[in-house]
Each structure stands twice: as structure tokens, then as C-alpha cells.
Design a protein around this motif. Structure first.
Motif, PDB file in Angstrom:
ATOM      1  N   TRP A 298       4.109 -11.147  12.011  1.00  0.00           N
ATOM      2  CA  TRP A 298       2.786 -10.117  12.011  1.00  0.00           C
ATOM      3  C   TRP A 298       3.364  -9.007  11.284  1.00  0.00           C
ATOM      4  CZ3 TRP A 298      -1.840 -10.217  13.815  1.00  0.00           C
ATOM      5  CH2 TRP A 298      -2.597  -9.065  13.856  1.00  0.00           C
ATOM      6  N   TRP A 299       4.690  -8.375  11.102  1.00  0.00           N
ATOM      7  CA  TRP A 299       4.787  -7.375  10.137  1.00  0.00           C
ATOM      8  C   TRP A 299       5.404  -7.883   8.712  1.00  0.00           C
ATOM      9  CZ3 TRP A 299       2.774  -2.832  11.064  1.00  0.00           C
ATOM     10  CH2 TRP A 299       2.457  -2.596  12.495  1.00  0.00           C
ATOM     11  N   SER A 300       5.684  -9.124   8.733  1.00  0.00           N
ATOM     12  CA  SER A 300       6.217  -9.830   7.522  1.00  0.00           C
ATOM     13  C   SER A 300       5.563  -9.301   6.130  1.00  0.00           C
ATOM     14  CB  SER A 300       6.114 -11.039   7.345  1.00  0.00           C
ATOM     15  OG  SER A 300       4.839 -11.635   7.572  1.00  0.00           O
ATOM     16  N   ASP A 301       4.406  -9.173   6.246  1.00  0.00           N
ATOM     17  CA  ASP A 301       3.231  -8.551   5.336  1.00  0.00           C
ATOM     18  C   ASP A 301       3.516  -8.977   3.778  1.00  0.00           C
ATOM     19  OD1 ASP A 301       1.254  -7.149   6.682  1.00  0.00           O
ATOM     20  OD2 ASP A 301       2.603  -5.820   7.379  1.00  0.00           O
ATOM     21  N   ASP A 302       3.687 -10.431   3.735  1.00  0.00           N
ATOM     22  CA  ASP A 302       4.503 -10.799   2.389  1.00  0.00           C
ATOM     23  C   ASP A 302       3.245 -10.593   1.434  1.00  0.00           C
ATOM     24  OD1 ASP A 302       6.427 -12.070   3.392  1.00  0.00           O
ATOM     25  OD2 ASP A 302       5.455 -13.422   4.176  1.00  0.00           O
ATOM     26  N   PRO A 303       3.516  -9.980  -0.038  1.00  0.00           N
ATOM     27  CA  PRO A 303       2.361  -9.651  -0.970  1.00  0.00           C
ATOM     28  C   PRO A 303       1.773 -10.741  -1.276  1.00  0.00           C
ATOM     29  CG  PRO A 303       4.745  -9.526  -1.675  1.00  0.00           C
ATOM     30  CD  PRO A 303       4.884  -9.706  -0.169  1.00  0.00           C
ATOM     31  N   ASP A 304       2.140 -12.150  -1.087  1.00  0.00           N
ATOM     32  CA  ASP A 304       1.458 -13.275  -1.690  1.00  0.00           C
ATOM     33  C   ASP A 304       0.274 -13.448  -0.890  1.00  0.00           C
ATOM     34  OD1 ASP A 304       3.078 -13.856  -3.912  1.00  0.00           O
ATOM     35  OD2 ASP A 304       4.349 -15.324  -2.645  1.00  0.00           O
ATOM     36  N   VAL A 305       0.109 -13.103   0.337  1.00  0.00           N
ATOM     37  CA  VAL A 305      -0.931 -13.286   1.320  1.00  0.00           C
ATOM     38  C   VAL A 305      -1.614 -12.083   1.908  1.00  0.00           C
ATOM     39  CG1 VAL A 305      -0.718 -15.850   1.585  1.00  0.00           C
ATOM     40  CG2 VAL A 305       0.493 -14.031   3.150  1.00  0.00           C
ATOM     41  N   THR A 306      -0.794 -11.035   1.945  1.00  0.00           N
ATOM     42  CA  THR A 306      -1.396  -9.723   2.758  1.00  0.00           C
ATOM     43  C   THR A 306      -1.458  -8.689   1.828  1.00  0.00           C
ATOM     44  OG1 THR A 306       0.846  -8.802   3.213  1.00  0.00           O
ATOM     45  CG2 THR A 306      -0.191 -10.876   4.517  1.00  0.00           C
ATOM     46  N   PHE A 307      -1.760  -7.216   2.183  1.00  0.00           N
ATOM     47  CA  PHE A 307      -1.698  -6.110   1.570  1.00  0.00           C
ATOM     48  C   PHE A 307      -0.417  -5.475   1.248  1.00  0.00           C
ATOM     49  CE2 PHE A 307      -4.545  -4.770   5.551  1.00  0.00           C
ATOM     50  CZ  PHE A 307      -3.480  -4.878   6.192  1.00  0.00           C
ATOM     51  N   THR A 308       0.725  -6.127   1.942  1.00  0.00           N
ATOM     52  CA  THR A 308       1.813  -5.690   1.675  1.00  0.00           C
ATOM     53  C   THR A 308       2.325  -4.452   2.784  1.00  0.00           C
ATOM     54  OG1 THR A 308       1.709  -3.551   0.267  1.00  0.00           O
ATOM     55  CG2 THR A 308       1.926  -5.823  -0.734  1.00  0.00           C
ATOM     56  N   PRO A 309       3.608  -4.137   3.140  1.00  0.00           N
ATOM     57  CA  PRO A 309       3.796  -3.511   4.195  1.00  0.00           C
ATOM     58  C   PRO A 309       3.237  -1.895   4.111  1.00  0.00           C
ATOM     59  CG  PRO A 309       5.671  -4.672   3.511  1.00  0.00           C
ATOM     60  CD  PRO A 309       4.747  -4.791   2.461  1.00  0.00           C
ATOM     61  N   PRO A 310       3.032  -1.280   2.867  1.00  0.00           N
ATOM     62  CA  PRO A 310       2.464   0.118   2.858  1.00  0.00           C
ATOM     63  C   PRO A 310       0.932  -0.140   2.923  1.00  0.00           C
ATOM     64  CG  PRO A 310       3.317  -0.890   0.701  1.00  0.00           C
ATOM     65  CD  PRO A 310       3.915  -1.674   1.623  1.00  0.00           C
TER      66      PRO A 310
END
Length: 450
Positions: free
Chosen positions: A269-281
Motif C-alpha cells: 500500500w505504501w510502496s507508492d512507486d513513481p511508475d504507477v502512483t503519485f509517489t510517497p509525497p
């Protein structure tokens, strides 16, 4: 372009609801609530981050800092009890004030400012995304222009918001991170050779053998005081079984054997990889949106929330990267196979940069500190950001909504998720949360009110 279809049902649903509401408002002549204006732009900001090529957590955090600050500075003159924070920041200086005796529409100013800063700071995004920015700007402008019923007020307000955005963008160009997506990896970098130093991982999220943004720690911070924070304390390197350093990795190794299904769900859930999500920030920016939608504050508090959040996560990542490349430490995928079990592999692949301290932890600590200050210690919420993503077949794990009783509870799980994933030892997360709290408190300590 990045593949984003897997991410649409959870986060993107909010953006679609916003567009539908705008269409209905135009048809029914009903004004959006102020918080709806702010969150619509936050949704689009995260969508742009998610769908823009070569994005990274470092670059995204920086963008959020300037975008959130622009939102606040474009409306703060309309609130007599509040004040600009521009002169309190690291080299920005005073921003122009509205003309005395003239009326402004602050919703129009915010709308124009957000469109201008998004177009400027994400200049590399697709034409389709630029069209989305233009469309959202025009939709809100139409609504608020009809309310104003005075073209001079409309044009004056739009011009003010755009001017604030342009000045903040010009300031951003001197911080060291301008267009940093063009230089994510320095192929001339010479690695430090020392026991326990970072090495390009075999089980990794990136094919690069060079670490991400090795010079990011030289960038200017939003707050000067953040650049002077003492580095975290690091447990000395020692491969002796039973030593404090060895035990840090032994904990990761042992945890991998007994991961529960809930812990696996937290890890992905918290991986937030930039390839597929809006990143951790971006995920932290999304948590700010949850708080705003739940409490429905006025325009000023909504804008201040995004300004505090943006600058906090930006300075958190900048400091984190400074320390990552000062310590240049290894991850468990290097240490464990060499000193504990040669066949071991982490639950989650390594990101392409050194370990200490954890970027997830430091930005989560900063975010929780900011949101707790604004919305209280006991704020119950559900995070649905990734609901709708297809099951992670490799790890046999679903993306399920996470429920929390406070922002700090979410921050602690964010940090622990990296321990569950096997890519951070406990001290990475503990020191990250500690330093993030300091950064968040520094942002909270700015003089937001007169």
C-alpha cells in the motif's frame, strides 16, 4: 508515458467526481464550496505527478512545495488575520500585495495561480495533461466570473494569482532542483568504497546501477532552519553476530519469515512507486485532501494545509537525500545474503538509492506533524488511495483501504511498511520519523497569523 490505468478507481474517482460536480454547478449556477476548489486542484496536481514521465519522489516533493505555497500566497491577502510567509522563507522575499481600495475574488486568484504553477513546474507533462489544466482553470473561472459580475474584478484577480505563481516559479528555478527529471542519475558518480556502503541491488525497482539524485541534498530548503538540522545518529558498522548493527538486519531477516497478510498489504500500500502512483509525497498530499474533505474548512485553511504539507515533505526529502549520501549505507539485500543467509530476498524490491534514513519515514513524520497541528491528535480516517488497483500477483496481495485513528498512526505504518518490505532496518525508520517531526514542527512554527 507511465501506465496509470491500474490506479484510476481509487484516487482518480475523486478527480472524476470533481469534474462532474463542476459540470452540474455550471448548469445549476451553484458555487462550489471553497474546499472543493482547493481539493480539485490538489487532485489534479497528484494526477499530473502520477502521469508525467521521469517523475521521482524527490522531484515530486519539490513540486508540491511550490504548488502548495502558491495556493496559500495567492489567497492570504484576502484574510486580515493571516499573513504571508514569503519573507520567512529561504530567500523568497516579499511578494506583491493587492492594490489598496480594489476588490478581488480570491477563488479566482487561487484558480489562476494553481493553473500557472502547475503548467510551469510540470512543463514536461503531456499535452493531454496540459489540456486538463486549462480545462479545470476555465471551468472554475466561468463559475466565479459569473458570481463576480464585474470583469475588472475577474481580470484583476486572475492577474494577481498568476503573478504570484510566476514569481514563486522564478524563485524555484534557483533551488538546485529545476528540471531535475533530466538528470535523475549521475553516471559519472564515483561510489564511496567502505564497509557497509550502498551497492547497486540485484533485486531492484530500477535497472540503473547509479543512485537517484545523488546531489539533491545540496538543494535549497524552503526553510533555512531545515538546512541546519543535525544529522541523525547511526549505529556503527559491525558484522559480528549479536552486535547492534548486525541485529538490525537480523530483525529484517526474521520478519520476512513471519509476515502476516495485513503486513503484506501495508507493505504494498505504501510502496507508492513513481511508475504507477503519485509517489510517497503525493500520498501525503492526498492525506491532506482527506482531512480537508472531511472537515470542509474555509479557503484559507485549505490553502494553508497544502502549503504546510508541500513545504514539509519537500524539506524532508531534501534533508533525507543529504543524509543518505553522507552515510551512503547498504540495504538488507546486500547485508543479509552476505552475513546471514545467502538465499534471502526481501518481500519488496530495493529502490535505487542508499538506505539511511528512510525517505518514507521522514516525509511521513513531517506530514503527520503538520496535519496533527491543523486537525488534531485524534483524527479518524480511511485511506482509499489505491483501492481498485489489480491484485499484486507476484506477492499474492490485494490493495485494501487502510483505516487510521490519527495521522501519526498512519505515519508509523508508512515507516513500518518499509521494514515489512525488507528494504529498511529499524533505525532507518526510527531516525526518519524523528527528523520528519522536527521538519514538520519548523513549518508549523512559521508565523501564519498576524
Amino acid at each position: 508515458m507511465k501506465k496509470v490505468s491500474v490506479y484510476m478507481p481509487g484516487f482518480f474517482a475523486c478527480l472524476m467526481v470533481c469534474w462532474i460536480a463542476l459540470s452540474c454547478n455550471q448548469a445549476n449556477k451553484k458555487l462550489p464550496e471553497d474546499y472543493e476548489l482547493a481539493t480539485a486542484w490538489a487532485d489534479l496536481t497528484n494526477f499530473i505527478a502520477m502521469t508525467t514521465p521521469a517523475n521521482s519522489p524527490t522531484f515530486a516533493s519539490r513540486c508540491l512545495g511550490y504548488i502548495g505555497l502558491t495556493m496559500y500566497e495567492s489567497v492570504v491577502p484576502g484574510y486580515p488575520g493571516a499573513q504571508s510567509v514569503a519573507t520567512q522563507l529561504n530567500g523568497l522575499g516579499a511578494l506583491p500585495q493587492p492594490e489598496k481600495g480594489l476588490s478581488y475574488n480570491w477563488q479566482l486568484a487561487l484558480n489562476a495561480g494553481q493553473a500557472e504553477i502547475l503548467r510551469s513546474i510540470y512543463i514536461q507533462t503531456s499535452d493531454q495533461n496540459k489540456a486538463k489544466i486549462d480545462s479545470l482553470e476555465q471551468a472554475f473561472k466561468t463559475i466565479y466570473a459569473e458570481q463576480a459580475k464585474d470583469n475588472a474584478i475577474v481580470e484583476r484577480s486572475v492577474a494577481y494569482g498568476k503573478n504570484i505563481a510566476q514569481l514563486i516559479f522564478e524563485w524555484s528555478k534557483t533551488d538546485g532542483g529545476h528540471r531535475a527529471y533530466l538528470r535523475n542519475f549521475d553516471k559519472q558518480l564515483v561510489f564511496a568504497e567502505k564497509p557497509g556502503s550502498w551497492k547497486p541491488p540485484l533485486f531492484a525497482q530500477s535497472f540503473s546501477h547509479f543512485p537517484l539524485h545523488p546531489h539533491w541534498g545540496r538543494n535549497r530548503t524552503f526553510l533555512a532552519v531545515d538546512s541546519a538540522i543535525e544529522p541523525p545518529v547511526f549505529i556503527p558498522y559491525d558484522t559480528t553476530p549479536g552486535s547492534a548493527y548486525y541485529q538490525q538486519f537480523k530483525q529484517v531477516y526474521e520478519k520476512r519469515k513471519i509476515l502476516t497478510q495485513d503486513e503484506k498489504e501495508a507493505a504494498i500500500w505504501w510502496s507508492d512507486d513513481p511508475d504507477v502512483t503519485f509517489t510517497p509525497p503525493g500520498h501525503s498530499y492526498y492525506l491532506a485532501t482527506i482531512a480537508i474533505r472531511k472537515t470542509k474548512p474555509d479557503l484559507l485553511k485549505a490553502a494553508e494545509t497544502y502549503a504546510r504539507m508541500g513545504m514539509a515533505v519537500a524539506d524532508a526529502f531534501r534533508n533525507c537525500w543529504k543524509w543518505k549520501f553522507e552515510f551512503f549505507t547498504e540495504r538488507a539485500n546486500t547485508f543479509v545474503p552476505q552475513h546471514i543467509d545467502e538465499h534471502w530476498e526481501s518481500f519488496w524490491p530495493d529502490p535505487p538509492f542508499p538506505a539511511f534514513p528512510s525517505g518514507h519515514a521522514i516525509q511521513a513524520g513531517a506530514a503527520a506533524t503538520v496535519l496533527t497541528s491543523l486537525y488534531g491528535d485524534h483524527f479518524e480516517f480511511t485511506d482509499s488511495a489505491h483501492v481498485g488497483r489489480p491484485k499484486d500477483e507476484i506477492r499474492d496481495t490485494e490493495f485494501k483501504a487502510r483505516h487510521f485513528n490519527s495521522f501519526w498512526e498512519a505515519a508509523e505504518e508508512t515507516a513500518m511498511s518499509r521494514f515489512y518490505g525488507g528494504i529498511h532496518i529499524p533505525q532507518d525508520n526510527e531516525r526518519g520519523l524523528e527528523k520528519g517531526k522536527i521538519i514538520g514542527n519548523n513549518v508549523n512554527g512559521l508565523h501564519w497569523n498576524k
